[in-house]
Design a protein around this motif. Structure first.
Motif, PDB file in Angstrom:
ATOM      1  N   VAL A  28      57.853 -39.101  10.008  1.00 41.33           N
ATOM      2  CA  VAL A  28      58.960 -40.052  10.035  1.00 41.33           C
ATOM      3  C   VAL A  28      58.464 -41.415   9.585  1.00 41.33           C
ATOM      4  O   VAL A  28      57.406 -41.884  10.018  1.00 41.33           O
ATOM      5  CB  VAL A  28      59.570 -40.152  11.463  1.00 41.33           C
ATOM      6  CG1 VAL A  28      60.641 -41.224  11.511  1.00 41.33           C
ATOM      7  CG2 VAL A  28      60.121 -38.804  11.896  1.00 41.33           C
ATOM      8  N   ALA A  30      59.430 -45.257   9.850  1.00 44.01           N
ATOM      9  CA  ALA A  30      60.309 -46.024  10.730  1.00 44.01           C
ATOM     10  C   ALA A  30      59.924 -47.484  10.746  1.00 44.01           C
ATOM     11  O   ALA A  30      58.755 -47.857  10.556  1.00 44.01           O
ATOM     12  CB  ALA A  30      60.238 -45.452  12.143  1.00 44.01           C
ATOM     13  N   ALA A  32      61.009 -49.144  13.481  1.00 43.31           N
ATOM     14  CA  ALA A  32      61.175 -49.392  14.915  1.00 43.31           C
ATOM     15  C   ALA A  32      59.869 -49.842  15.562  1.00 43.31           C
ATOM     16  O   ALA A  32      58.766 -49.522  15.099  1.00 43.31           O
ATOM     17  CB  ALA A  32      61.681 -48.134  15.600  1.00 43.31           C
ATOM     18  N   ASP A  37      62.993 -46.442  19.967  1.00 42.93           N
ATOM     19  CA  ASP A  37      63.630 -46.815  18.709  1.00 42.93           C
ATOM     20  C   ASP A  37      63.313 -45.821  17.597  1.00 42.93           C
ATOM     21  O   ASP A  37      64.177 -45.471  16.782  1.00 42.93           O
ATOM     22  CB  ASP A  37      63.177 -48.214  18.296  1.00 42.93           C
ATOM     23  CG  ASP A  37      63.609 -49.283  19.292  1.00 42.93           C
ATOM     24  OD1 ASP A  37      64.623 -49.053  19.980  1.00 42.93           O
ATOM     25  OD2 ASP A  37      62.929 -50.322  19.388  1.00 42.93           O
ATOM     26  N   VAL A  38      62.072 -45.349  17.553  1.00 40.57           N
ATOM     27  CA  VAL A  38      61.688 -44.361  16.534  1.00 40.57           C
ATOM     28  C   VAL A  38      62.506 -43.088  16.707  1.00 40.57           C
ATOM     29  O   VAL A  38      63.018 -42.518  15.724  1.00 40.57           O
ATOM     30  CB  VAL A  38      60.180 -44.054  16.614  1.00 40.57           C
ATOM     31  CG1 VAL A  38      59.829 -42.867  15.712  1.00 40.57           C
ATOM     32  CG2 VAL A  38      59.359 -45.268  16.230  1.00 40.57           C
ATOM     33  N   ALA A  40      65.370 -42.745  18.116  1.00 42.18           N
ATOM     34  CA  ALA A  40      66.767 -43.016  17.747  1.00 42.18           C
ATOM     35  C   ALA A  40      66.941 -42.978  16.232  1.00 42.18           C
ATOM     36  O   ALA A  40      67.905 -42.399  15.717  1.00 42.18           O
ATOM     37  CB  ALA A  40      67.207 -44.364  18.312  1.00 42.18           C
ATOM     38  N   GLU A  41      66.014 -43.598  15.488  1.00 45.34           N
ATOM     39  CA  GLU A  41      66.076 -43.584  14.026  1.00 45.34           C
ATOM     40  C   GLU A  41      65.944 -42.163  13.483  1.00 45.34           C
ATOM     41  O   GLU A  41      66.544 -41.809  12.469  1.00 45.34           O
ATOM     42  CB  GLU A  41      64.967 -44.459  13.442  1.00 45.34           C
ATOM     43  CG  GLU A  41      65.224 -45.947  13.554  1.00 45.34           C
ATOM     44  CD  GLU A  41      64.190 -46.748  12.776  1.00 45.34           C
ATOM     45  OE1 GLU A  41      63.676 -46.241  11.765  1.00 45.34           O
ATOM     46  OE2 GLU A  41      63.896 -47.880  13.188  1.00 45.34           O
ATOM     47  N   ALA A  42      65.140 -41.336  14.179  1.00 48.43           N
ATOM     48  CA  ALA A  42      64.921 -39.956  13.720  1.00 48.43           C
ATOM     49  C   ALA A  42      66.009 -39.008  14.189  1.00 48.43           C
ATOM     50  O   ALA A  42      65.988 -37.817  13.836  1.00 48.43           O
ATOM     51  CB  ALA A  42      63.561 -39.475  14.208  1.00 48.43           C
ATOM     52  N   GLY A  43      66.955 -39.515  15.003  1.00 53.80           N
ATOM     53  CA  GLY A  43      68.050 -38.677  15.477  1.00 53.80           C
ATOM     54  C   GLY A  43      67.638 -37.697  16.558  1.00 53.80           C
ATOM     55  O   GLY A  43      68.264 -36.637  16.729  1.00 53.80           O
TER      56      GLY A  43
END
Length: 279
Positions: A28, A30, A32, A37-38, A40-43
């Motif tokens: 990933v 990111a 973040a 946060d990471v 969340a960005e990665a779903g």
């Protein structure tokens, strides 16, 4: 120059992070600053009972590895008792370790390498227990994962003939330390007036209540000091002193009824104790 500097600055902020979710790894990129946060960005969603390493509030640096294992519900039935648990293991073997159970400790409804789905699963466990079987003159110690007393007797190849009395009941669960007795048929009913006699007082007088007592003078055996002919006449099998209290008492009551007015000759020194008032 300003545009190039901004590009370099943005590039510097991007982090390459390895995210492992339930054993599946992905790379990933990111911006973040924290694990939360990471993810969340990665779903990647995180809920109650999930395992996240490092913790969600920890800062992330370039090259970090984040591991997520989602919680899975386990409906565990252990030796007949059912409880609910959450585990983060992805296979049965690891789930057992989380539950402080080892495959060598008993019999399981699923093999260790089976997957534990996210939706959860039911798992039945029968631990290895030590039980004792008393059948006639046989005394057997058995290590078993059996679910019922009947299954223990089947494993030990102990026949159950018609009319035999089994204690505890055949369908009951054999806890660790259970003593299973298989007694000969009790086809003779005991009269209420005989049941009301003080058999404990008689046993104490005859043999201090000791079910394995032995008197070489007869020889006499057990808590009621049976001779072998009288024991056999009452339907007893084997030696009186190899049977538990309940079986010896039943055979003594049968003998009392069979002998009619001559019953006192069986216990000439202690017969009157049968009429003692219970303590």
């Amino acid at each position: 120059m300003v545009a190039l500097g901004a590009l370099v600055s943005v590039s510097f902020l991007v982090k390459e992070v390895v995210v492992i979710v339930d054993g599946r790894q992905s790379q990933v990129r990111a911006f973040a600053g924290t694990v939360r946060d990471v993810l969340a960005e990665a779903g990647v969603s995180v809920g109650y009972g999930d395992l996240v390493r490092p913790a969600v509030q920890e800062d992330v640096t370039d090259g970090s590895t984040i591991e997520v294992r989602h919680a899975r519900p386990i409906l565990l039935t252990l030796d007949g008792h059912t409880s609910r648990h959450l585990v983060t293991a992805t296979n049965v073997g690891d789930a057992l370790a989380e539950l402080d159970l080892t495959p060598a400790a008993g019999k399981f409804s699923a093999p260790p390498d089976d997957a534990v789905p996210l939706s959860g699963m039911e798992l039945t466990v029968y631990t290895r227990r030590k039980v004792y079987v008393v059948a006639g003159t046989s005394r057997i110690t058995s290590r078993t994962t059996a679910r019922t007393v009947r299954e223990v007797l089947r494993q030990r190849r102990i026949p159950l003939r018609r009319g035999y009395v089994v204690t505890p009941p055949l369908g009951s669960f054999p806890e660790d330390g259970t003593v299973i007795t298989v007694a000969p048929p009790r086809t003779i009913p005991i009269r209420p007036d005989v049941l009301r006699l003080n058999w404990q007082a008689l046993a104490i007088c005859e043999a201090q209540g000791n079910p394995v007592a032995y008197n070489p003078n007869g020889p006499y055996y057990g808590m009621y000091q049976f001779s072998l002919p009288m024991w056999q006449a009452a339907g007893g099998m084997g030696m009186p002193s190899t049977w538990p209290v309940e079986e010896q008492t039943y055979r003594a009551q049968v003998l009392y009824q069979q002998m009619g007015n001559r019953w006192q000759s069986q216990w000439p020194n202690c017969a009157d104790r049968l009429f003692d008032s219970p303590q």
